[in-house]
Design an enzyme around this catalytic site. Structure first.
Site, PDB file in Angstrom:
ATOM      1  CG  HIS A 238      55.939  59.704  17.999  1.00 44.03           C
ATOM      2  ND1 HIS A 238      56.860  60.702  18.185  1.00 44.03           N
ATOM      3  CD2 HIS A 238      54.900  60.025  18.779  1.00 44.03           C
ATOM      4  CE1 HIS A 238      56.390  61.591  19.018  1.00 44.03           C
ATOM      5  NE2 HIS A 238      55.206  61.211  19.406  1.00 44.03           N
ATOM      6  CE1 TYR A 242      53.686  61.067  23.954  1.00 43.80           C
ATOM      7  CE2 TYR A 242      53.690  60.071  21.780  1.00 43.80           C
ATOM      8  CZ  TYR A 242      53.627  61.187  22.587  1.00 43.80           C
ATOM      9  OH  TYR A 242      53.494  62.425  22.026  1.00 43.80           O
ATOM     10  CG  HIS A 389      61.990  67.761  21.156  1.00 40.43           C
ATOM     11  ND1 HIS A 389      61.008  68.389  21.894  1.00 40.43           N
ATOM     12  CD2 HIS A 389      61.500  66.534  20.851  1.00 40.43           C
ATOM     13  CE1 HIS A 389      59.967  67.574  22.009  1.00 40.43           C
ATOM     14  NE2 HIS A 389      60.249  66.445  21.384  1.00 40.43           N
ATOM     15  CG  PHE A 390      65.954  63.374  21.228  1.00 39.44           C
ATOM     16  CD1 PHE A 390      67.098  62.969  21.874  1.00 39.44           C
ATOM     17  CD2 PHE A 390      65.976  63.504  19.835  1.00 39.44           C
ATOM     18  CE1 PHE A 390      68.250  62.702  21.162  1.00 39.44           C
ATOM     19  CE2 PHE A 390      67.130  63.239  19.115  1.00 39.44           C
ATOM     20  CZ  PHE A 390      68.271  62.840  19.783  1.00 39.44           C
ATOM     21  CG  HIS A 391      69.659  65.283  24.893  1.00 40.24           C
ATOM     22  ND1 HIS A 391      69.808  65.058  23.551  1.00 40.24           N
ATOM     23  CD2 HIS A 391      70.543  64.452  25.502  1.00 40.24           C
ATOM     24  CE1 HIS A 391      70.755  64.150  23.354  1.00 40.24           C
ATOM     25  NE2 HIS A 391      71.212  63.765  24.520  1.00 40.24           N
ATOM     26  NE  ARG A 452      68.999  63.942  14.842  1.00 40.93           N
ATOM     27  CZ  ARG A 452      67.933  63.152  15.079  1.00 40.93           C
ATOM     28  NH1 ARG A 452      66.790  63.362  14.446  1.00 40.93           N
ATOM     29  NH2 ARG A 452      68.000  62.168  15.945  1.00 40.93           N
ATOM     30  NE  ARG A 453      70.170  60.511  13.049  1.00 39.68           N
ATOM     31  CZ  ARG A 453      68.933  60.471  12.554  1.00 39.68           C
ATOM     32  NH1 ARG A 453      68.656  61.091  11.426  1.00 39.68           N
ATOM     33  NH2 ARG A 453      68.000  59.810  13.167  1.00 39.68           N
TER      34      ARG A 453
END
Lengths: 586, 67
Positions: A238, A242, A389-391, A452-453
């Site tokens: 995580h 950042y 989300h992470f895209h 996913r995956r």
């Protein structure tokens, strides 16, 4: 409050000021762009494969492609760009070069060697001539096992980044000797606090690789505790988000106000934000493991609480950055409650790219809150929602900011004018539109449980049941989005390549960053006490992780209850997978 | 403060100092963002709970004897 001292170097580019450093930064940027080109193209292959629009690879190879996409974009592209930006930030804001440029080249080369080892071992998954394999996905924890070269490559890359951090600290220490009474300039402060939490969080992944995964891959130990390696991965996993995000934040804080025509609203607030990230980035990793059995709910609750606190620096950033943009817009003649938005320089691709990236990040803030909440996370966990989300975060807030920044930085470090500003403006818009289609559709698919995956999320005897729209329409949006993103990627790379063939230019802007409305003198000096903040960050990590780790080791053993590894793409029989899926699907 | 901080923008038509600057537009935008977040949270309530499936909150209420 405002500094009016003009520098003798104010009209010069970075290349004029620091020619030796500019070469390393240029090399780091190009390493980053190469990773972006390969990783991005593989993203298109995946999107078309998953949605069954175009399948030209074997589904077992999908996981090799997915691993390469994840590692090349989430690790290589982002971190190479970061080391370039941070080297620029430290040298520019301290107004001095690095202490020893050979050391700077050494860490860059170490990172390159690490990347090549990692890349070749992943490529072994699809090229028979390479006797390696690393189909372990970006989340490279057990029980998936990679060739030792993959882990050695990762170690070299991370140690290279540690040495880069040491380089920035050495440069700052040298500056501090000459300027003992001055506050740390904001860009350097940002680079140093980010480096500190990078050291803290990468200890977990170093432990995971050197003590468990590498000896296991080499056959020195027979088994590992998968939950322990997962937890150590997420201890790093995580904070690393950042690590990608902080250079984007740095751009928003010190470039966007300038591009808007104004000044940073508050230097002290920016420092508070970076201190909060130093404190809170690491003791939150367990929020990626809400569904892991073997970690007690109480520890997960502590991780959730820390995570919710992390919203604070991002919301502070939203305020400070937008207020700085508004300041610029009003200085440019903008008026009214919202009419000032029209006065912003929307035709400038650097500004527009970063502003759109920030807008996407605001949307990602919502899906992030959903992910962070323990109960609602269960609804979206391991679904395509998370990919959506992470895209938005790394795929747009970070990637689009970096691409927009490159339109300013590449001329600065090469002395050549950008080949086409119009193409650049079109590129950031196409990326934004493409990601809107793709990410929105992924979020929606996650809500009705699409995993996913997964190479082939199409099942016999089972149909997904979207509340609105159809699976076909969602797949079409993902495929369309992926194509648009690939077009934007090609536009970006074309502009970068043609820029490097441009002639040298004398009309480039000077190497400057934003001034401040409220400077560091308005903040308490304790904000610059890096030792204090690091100590508190360490204490928070100890509080957040000691008991969960002890509990995992106690229940599963340090080296696990005899867990052997397996190589995903090579040993998995697709027929068996389908069979097991049919068993669990109603 | 470092020497490389930006001094003046070419498109600038007026100088607004710290004391006279009131970021009211920012307050409005942030307010709109919070409103959107609240509406999305309300929407998530329907997505999460109207399926009537088991939830963590439900389990917790059961544990403490509230449901």
């Amino acid at each position: 409050m405002e500094v009016t001292r003009m520098s003798s170097t104010a009209s010069r580019t970075y290349l004029d000021q620091f020619p030796a450093e500019a070469k390393v930064i240029k090399a780091a940027f190009w390493s980053s762009f190469m990773a972006l080109a390969i990783g991005g193209l593989l993203g298109l292959v995946q999107a078309l494969h998953r949605t069954d629009v175009l399948r030209f690879i074997d589904s077992a190879d999908y996981y090799t492609v997915l691993t390469a996409h994840g590692i090349l974009l989430a690790i290589t592209f982002t971190i190479f760009f970061l080391v370039g930006i941070f080297t620029w930030a430290v040298t520019t804001s301290l107004d001095r070069g690095v202490v020893d440029i050979r050391f700077t080249w050494a860490w860059y080369i170490m990172m390159v060697v690490g990347t090549i080892l990692v890349g070749v071992s992943i490529l072994g998954g699809v090229v028979d001539a390479i006797p390696m394999y690393a189909d372990v996905l970006f989340t490279f924890y057990a029980p998936l096992q990679a060739h030792p070269a993959f882990y050695v490559g990762l170690v070299l890359f991370v140690v290279g980044s540690w040495l880069a951090g040491a380089d920035w600290f050495r440069t700052w220490w040298a500056w501090r000797k000459e300027n003992p009474d001055e506050r740390i300039p904001l860009p350097t402060f940002m680079a140093l606090t980010t480096t500190l939490f990078w050291y803290l969080c990468t200890l977990g992944v170093a432990l995971s690789i050197l003590v468990f995964l590498l000896p296991w891959s080499l056959g020195i130990v027979d088994s590992v505790n998968p939950l322990l390696t997962r937890t150590l991965f997420w201890y790093f996993g995580h904070a690393v988000v950042y690590f990608w995000l902080m250079p984007a934040y740095m751009m928003w804080y010190i470039m966007l106000p300038k591009l808007s025509g104004g000044k940073l609203f508050s230097d002290p607030l920016a420092r508070v934000v970076f201190v909060l990230f130093l404190l809170l980035s690491t003791p939150v990793g367990i929020h990626h493991q809400y569904l892991d059995p073997g970690i007690a709910e109480g520890y997960k609750f502590i991780a959730m609480t820390n995570t919710m606190f992390l919203l604070l620096p991002s919301l502070l950033t939203a305020f400070t950055v937008v207020a700085s943009m508004e300041h610029g817009a009003r200085q440019r003649g903008g008026t009214g409650y919202l009419g000032w938005l029209k006065a912003l320089p929307w035709r400038d691709p650097v500004f527009t790219g970063m502003a759109l990236a920030g807008l996407m990040f605001a949307a990602a803030g919502f899906s992030g809150m959903i992910n962070a909440g323990m109960n609602i996370n269960y609804l979206v966990h391991n679904s395509w929602w998370v990919v959506g989300h992470f895209h938005l975060t790394v795929g747009t807030a970070v990637a689009l900011t970096f691409m927009a920044a490159a339109y300013w930085f590449i001329p600065q470090v090469t002395g050549k004018e950008l080949w086409s500003r119009q193409l650049a403006l079109g590129q950031v818009l196409v990326w934004f539109v493409g990601m809107t289609f793709m990410s929105n559709a992924m979020h929606r698919a996650g809500l009705f449980g699409m995993p996913r995956r997964t190479a082939e999320p199409q099942y016999q005897g089972f149909n997904f049941d979207p509340a609105v729209g159809t699976v076909g329409e969602i797949n079409a949006q993902v495929a369309l989005g992926a194509v648009l993103l690939t077009v934007a990627l090609a536009m970006f790379l074309l502009n970068m390549v043609l820029t490097s063939f441009n002639d040298d230019s004398d009309s480039l802007p000077a190497n400057t960053y934003a001034g401040t409305l409220s400077g560091p003198e308005d903040s308490p000096a304790v904000l610059d006490n890096l030792k204090l903040w690091t100590a508190i960050a360490v204490v928070l990590v100890i509080v957040g992780y000691t008991l969960p780790l002890a509990s995992i080791v106690e229940s599963g053993g340090l080296f696990g209850p005899d867990i052997g590894g397996f190589q995903l793409a090579i040993e998995t029989d697709p027929a068996l997978v389908l069979e097991s899926v049919r068993e669990v699907m109603p | 403060m470092a020497s490389a901080t930006e001094q003046r923008e070419t498109d600038q038509v007026r100088e607004i100092g710290h004391e006279e600057y009131d970021p009211v537009g920012t307050a409005i935008l942030i307010g709109i963002y919070f409103l959107i977040l609240v509406l999305l949270w309300l929407f998530m309530y329907f997505v999460e709970f109207l399926g009537n499936g088991p939830t963590v909150v439900g389990a917790l209420l059961t544990v403490v004897g509230l449901a």
